[in-house]
Design a protein around this motif. Structure first.
Motif, short mmCIF file in Angstrom:
data_model
loop_
_atom_site.label_atom_id
_atom_site.label_comp_id
_atom_site.label_asym_id
_atom_site.label_seq_id
_atom_site.Cartn_x
_atom_site.Cartn_y
_atom_site.Cartn_z
N VAL A 51 -1.41 -38.51 7.88
CA VAL A 51 -2.63 -39.03 7.61
C VAL A 51 -3.45 -39.75 9.04
CG1 VAL A 51 -4.18 -40.66 6.32
CG2 VAL A 51 -2.11 -39.94 5.07
N VAL A 52 -4.48 -38.75 9.07
CA VAL A 52 -5.25 -38.92 10.50
C VAL A 52 -6.67 -39.51 10.14
CG1 VAL A 52 -6.09 -37.78 12.41
CG2 VAL A 52 -3.72 -37.34 11.48
N ASP A 53 -7.05 -40.24 11.07
CA ASP A 53 -8.48 -40.96 11.05
C ASP A 53 -9.18 -39.96 12.18
OD1 ASP A 53 -11.09 -41.94 11.50
OD2 ASP A 53 -9.95 -43.96 12.01
N PRO A 54 -9.79 -39.21 11.57
CA PRO A 54 -10.64 -38.30 12.58
C PRO A 54 -11.57 -38.82 13.61
CG PRO A 54 -11.49 -37.59 10.46
CD PRO A 54 -10.55 -38.59 10.22
N ALA A 55 -12.23 -39.95 13.03
CA ALA A 55 -13.20 -40.42 14.02
C ALA A 55 -12.52 -41.23 15.19
CB ALA A 55 -13.98 -41.66 13.29
N ALA A 56 -11.41 -41.42 15.32
CA ALA A 56 -10.67 -42.08 16.29
C ALA A 56 -9.71 -41.08 16.96
CB ALA A 56 -9.98 -43.32 15.86
N ASN A 57 -9.17 -40.05 16.12
CA ASN A 57 -8.33 -39.02 16.33
C ASN A 57 -7.03 -39.82 16.56
OD1 ASN A 57 -9.61 -36.80 16.13
ND2 ASN A 57 -10.32 -36.75 18.08
N VAL A 58 -6.45 -40.60 15.57
CA VAL A 58 -5.19 -41.42 15.54
C VAL A 58 -4.43 -41.11 14.16
CG1 VAL A 58 -6.02 -43.05 17.21
CG2 VAL A 58 -6.16 -43.44 14.70
N LEU A 59 -3.14 -41.09 14.42
CA LEU A 59 -2.44 -41.24 13.01
C LEU A 59 -2.48 -42.53 12.57
CD1 LEU A 59 -0.22 -39.36 11.13
CD2 LEU A 59 1.48 -40.52 12.86
N LEU A 60 -2.75 -42.74 11.25
CA LEU A 60 -2.58 -43.89 10.47
C LEU A 60 -1.36 -44.04 10.10
CD1 LEU A 60 -6.07 -43.73 8.79
CD2 LEU A 60 -5.61 -45.05 10.78
N GLY A 61 -0.46 -43.18 9.53
CA GLY A 61 0.66 -43.22 9.31
C GLY A 61 1.05 -42.11 8.30
N VAL A 62 2.24 -42.07 7.58
CA VAL A 62 2.64 -41.00 6.72
C VAL A 62 2.98 -41.47 5.03
CG1 VAL A 62 3.51 -39.71 8.74
CG2 VAL A 62 5.24 -41.06 7.26
N ILE A 63 2.35 -40.54 4.25
CA ILE A 63 2.94 -40.67 2.93
C ILE A 63 4.44 -40.13 2.84
CG2 ILE A 63 2.49 -40.20 0.54
CD1 ILE A 63 -0.53 -39.83 1.46
N ARG A 64 5.40 -40.71 2.40
CA ARG A 64 6.69 -40.15 2.38
C ARG A 64 6.88 -39.59 1.08
NH1 ARG A 64 10.09 -40.16 6.14
NH2 ARG A 64 8.70 -41.77 7.15
#
Length: 478
Positions: A51-64
């Motif tokens: 799951v990526v925040d495209p405004a900041a281009n950072v990975l927020l985490g993953v759904i396992r």
């Protein structure tokens, strides 16, 4: 016209719109990139959704959704396996994640990252997508010969539509009148009337292996890729569904998607064997850009305003961010292992921070890479080792070999492969002289420079196990 007006009204009411980008209609308003948007990747080897925040281009985490190998080999295993395909609902509130190995479709709430439903379908589903009215989900059951139609509200299967063997993916016309289904095992794409669920058109594929298909927002064209022969085909989206163009795109042609900008409407195509994205105009089919990316670009999707294209890099465990004005990569974001299908969902999180139920990337962020060169010394094959603990899943994007010939990926006791050959995986090259090859084992430990006398080297050998020929590609040595 009534259908178009209805879709426009729904778009305005939802606030997120259909964005004028695929899979929506061209008349829908653009949605500027914001922190409410999300970019998702289905990570095949870590069995996660990044799951990526495209405004900041950072990975927020993953759904396992499942466990890595070998934990997923237990007969009592309950998680999902080989998370691969992806789709989303017209209201942008539900994400679909298709898992090939566990024959499932997970319905995920985009605001909370929770799995609301899990539907189990036939053998080896590949991709799934909502109909534009949001009432049905069509799942291409690639291991069989049908589309499983699910009720979007209950996730229950309501019917099956028989299609040519091995349906690869379904996408819909923006007005919802047609579903277009390409095949991964049969050289034929079919067009289905969404009201009657009957086949109303057939289009010849120039090869039997289509993994991906996209419809243009202007409702005029359908593009699909042919992975085995390195081509992309285009046909008319309306009757009589006439072929329009075949484009030579390159070995391991993966996915295609459509982007609308002020400069026009464009098709972006990922070419795994070349590690490139190629860009074509949809009016005259001319190529306007070639964009270098990281290793093995696979799925791709535009932002809600067409200003960016996000690409999953299958053998780099990253997402590449392309600025469509300059057609250059402007950022890379670390994600899970082996991203396949992707989705960019505008306004996926209308309220809150959208961080619920996300986990850290953890061991899934660990990979290492090797390169094999041909006898001429030029790099030809890129190998990635995805860390699964003591073991690694190996994936090689093999190129530069003769077409339709047998080869073996092996370990050798010396750098030139002259002694101690141990076969890992046999494979047959496709018509483009390429292949995706997988193996599993403690390969990183024995191919490292500090492995000492036990060190082994990856090589590609002609022939079959038990009938090995000469070495044609060798691991480059540090």
């Amino acid at each position: 016209m009534k259908t178009a007006l209805t879709l426009l009204a729904l778009a305005m009411l939802s606030g997120s719109a259909l964005a004028g980008q695929a899979p929506g209609a061209a008349f829908a308003p653009d949605v500027p990139v914001s922190g409410r948007d999300r970019f998702y990747t289905s990570d095949q080897f870590s069995n996660t959704v990044s799951v990526v925040d495209p405004a900041a281009n950072v990975l927020l985490g993953v759904i396992r959704l499942g466990d890595p190998t070998p934990m997923n080999l237990s007969p009592l295993y309950r998680g999902q396996l080989l998370v691969h395909g992806m789709g989303f609902s017209p209201d942008h509130r539900t994400l679909l994640a298709v898992s090939i190995g566990s024959n499932s479709v997970s319905f995920i709430d985009t605001a909370t990252n929770t799995v609301r439903h899990t539907a189990y379908v036939g053998r080896a589903p590949h991709e799934a997508f909502f109909t534009p009215d949001g009432r049905e989900v069509w799942v291409s059951v690639r291991g069989e010969d049908y589309i499983a139609v699910l009720d979007a509200a209950t996730a229950k299967e309501t019917r099956r539509i028989t299609v040519p063997n091995g349906p690869g993916m379904t996408i819909f016309s923006p007005d919802g009148a047609y579903g277009y289904v390409c095949s991964s095992f049969s050289p034929e794409t079919v067009v289905i009337d969404t009201k009657t669920h009957s086949i109303v058109g057939r289009v010849k594929q120039e090869s039997p292996f289509c993994p991906d298909i996209a419809a243009t927002p202007d409702g005029k064209q359908v593009w699909f890729t042919l992975k085995d022969v390195g081509r992309t085909q285009v046909f008319s989206a309306t009757p009589p569904f006439a072929p329009l163009k075949t484009i030579e795109t390159g070995p391991i042609t993966n996915h295609v998607n459509i982007v609308s900008t002020k400069a026009g409407q464009f098709a972006y195509v990922t070419i795994g064997g070349l590690n490139q994205v190629k860009v074509f105009r949809t009016d005259d089919f001319t190529q306007v850009a070639t964009i270098p990316t990281g290793a093995l670009p696979h799925g791709l999707w535009p932002s809600g305003d067409g200003s960016r294209v996000y690409v999953g890099l299958e053998n780099a465990d990253k997402a590449a961010v392309i600025d469509t004005a300059s057609n250059t990569v402007i950022a890379e974001v670390p994600i899970g292992q082996g991203p396949q299908g992707v989705a960019y969902v505008p306004n996926a999180v209308p309220e809150g921070d959208g961080m619920q139920n996300l986990q850290a990337l953890g061991a899934a962020g660990k990979t290492s890479a090797l390169t094999l060169a041909g006898t001429d010394g030029k790099p030809a094959t890129q190998v990635t080792l995805f860390d699964q603990g003591v073991l690694q899943t190996l994936q090689a994007a093999v190129t530069g070999l003769p077409s339709k010939m047998p080869f073996v990926l092996a370990l050798a006791a010396d750098p030139k492969g002259a002694a101690g050959l141990e076969p890992l995986a046999a494979f047959m090259t496709n018509p483009a002289g390429a292949a995706i090859v997988n193996a599993i084992g403690p390969i990183r430990q024995i191919t490292r420079t500090d492995a000492g006398a036990s060190r082994r080297y990856l090589v590609v050998v002609s022939g079959k196990p038990g009938e090995l020929g000469g070495v044609v590609q060798m691991q480059t040595v540090d």
